[in-house]
Write an enzyme that holds these catalytic residues in place. Structure first.
Site, PDB file in Angstrom:
ATOM      1  N   THR A   1       0.873  -1.181   0.000  1.00 62.90           N
ATOM      2  CA  THR A   1       0.000   0.000   0.000  1.00 62.90           C
ATOM      3  C   THR A   1       0.903   1.221   0.000  1.00 62.90           C
ATOM      4  OG1 THR A   1      -1.540  -1.275   1.351  1.00 62.90           O
ATOM      5  CG2 THR A   1      -1.945   1.087   1.167  1.00 62.90           C
TER       6      THR A   1
ATOM      7  N   LYS B   1      -7.525   1.005  -2.492  1.00 64.80           N
ATOM      8  CA  LYS B   1      -6.939   0.468  -1.244  1.00 64.80           C
ATOM      9  C   LYS B   1      -6.896   1.556  -0.165  1.00 64.80           C
ATOM     10  CE  LYS B   1      -4.737  -2.137   1.657  1.00 64.80           C
ATOM     11  NZ  LYS B   1      -5.537  -3.021   2.501  1.00 64.80           N
TER      12      LYS B   1
ATOM     13  N   LYS C   1       1.053   4.984   8.343  1.00 67.19           N
ATOM     14  CA  LYS C   1       1.516   5.336   6.989  1.00 67.19           C
ATOM     15  C   LYS C   1       0.336   5.435   6.021  1.00 67.19           C
ATOM     16  CE  LYS C   1       2.282   1.896   4.601  1.00 67.19           C
ATOM     17  NZ  LYS C   1       1.596   0.992   3.714  1.00 67.19           N
TER      18      LYS C   1
END
Ligand code: NAD
Length: 298
Positions: free
Chosen positions: A99, A174, A242
């Site tokens: 990701t 995502k 993140k």
């Protein structure tokens, strides 16, 4: 006898080690690299072929999977010294499955294209439990014809492949998924603090929310961990942090304010400040309660 298909795999962490092992068990010849040599050795014991750098992996594979922690690592692995770009063969396909947001995918794809190679983004849904059994949900973005070329490998790793659109679209979908899940964990952390401060047991919360509009994956999977004080990952807090930073960053790139995500990020910053970056993201609730109890809320 048919020659085994050769696939490169870079990034052998919680997800990558299981995915690479799964490919090996499907009779794929897997060429691996990770900066942690112990992780490479573990895969070597299962039949993987270890390389000294990403360039060498690319020299030995027509399909190269990256399962890396963040965009700057992807950039250095693909474009840096001894990176994939230096060794990549014409018509090779890089499948980037971490990701990492859409921008780095577009940047790397353009550079690979100069050498006649391709990149698709294919980040994954679900966690480690699905990585080892080929049950991931794969969110594919890129040229449909290039995706079709690597469909056999994607089908080994995932039980569902969703075509999201042009290059970078898998990453956007995502990040949308993780916006919802990361914010939900932050909401449950606040809920946990309120319940604890009022002497209400986690079991009562679980029973009360179950089956209502407040029901969620985290209610059933993360809250029990908080109760048991069991935070081995799972999905590391630093990765969720993140992801939410990538969401907020994507909003900034587009000139869009995302206040829910931005505010939820403060609970993740708090958990990181407490040193919980390598614990499961359910540790967010523990960190939130500690913050409130230390009366350091500003
Ligand atoms: P991880 O931190 O366990 O693994 C990352 C691996 O990358 C480590 O083994 C690390 O040594 C390696 N690495 C770092 N820098 C490198 C470099 N320069 N060259 C080669 N290897 C390098 O992370 P993970 O949980 O396996 O997640 C990987 C990616 O998948 C992340 O982007 C994450 O957000 C995403 N993801 C994770 C999960 C999950 O449940 N863990 C689920 C879906 C998506």
């Amino acid at each position: 006898m048919d020659k085994k298909q050769q696939v490169g795999f870079i990034g052998l962490g919680a997800m990558g080690s299981l995915m690479a092992t799964h490919l090996l068990s499907n009779s794929i010849e897997v060429h691996v690299y990770d900066i942690q040599s112990t992780l490479c050795n573990e895969i070597a014991e299962k039949g993987g072929i270890v390389h000294p750098h990403p360039k060498s992996v690319a020299e030995h594979s027509m399909v190269i999977i990256c399962m890396l922690p963040n965009p700057s690592v992807v950039r250095s692995v693909i474009l840096g010294e001894n990176g994939v770009l230096e060794g990549v063969k014409r018509e090779s396909v890089v499948i980037d499955m971490g990701t990492v947001g859409p921008s780095v995918e577009i940047e790397c794809a353009e550079r690979l294209q100069e050498k006649g190679a391709h990149l698709i983004d294919a980040p994954v849904g679900k966690g480690v439990w699905a990585a080892g059994s080929g049950e991931l949900t794969i969110l594919a973005g890129g040229d449909k014809e290039i995706i079709a070329r690597v469909e056999d490998i994607l089908n080994m790793l995932g039980e569902k492949i969703i075509y999201c659109g042009p290059l970078g679209s898998g990453q956007v979908v995502k990040l949308s998924n993780n916006l919802a899940s990361c914010v939900n964990m932050a909401a449950l952390s606040e809920l946990y603090v309120l319940a604890q401060k009022n002497g209400i047991d986690i079991d009562v919360i679980q029973e009360a929310l179950n089956g209502t509009a407040a029901d969620s994956w985290h209610l059933h999977n993360s809250l029990p961990r908080v109760k048991e004080d069991e935070f081995s990952p799972g999905f590391k807090t630093k990765l969720a942090h993140k992801d939410l930073e990538l969401v907020v960053g994507l909003g900034e790139e587009l000139g869009i304010d995302l206040p829910v995500s931005s505010n939820a990020l403060s609970w993740y910053n708090n958990a990181i400040d407490k040193g919980y970056e390598d614990l499961d993201w359910s540790a967010l609730a523990k960190a939130a309660l500690e913050k409130v109890e230390s009366k350091s809320v500003k």
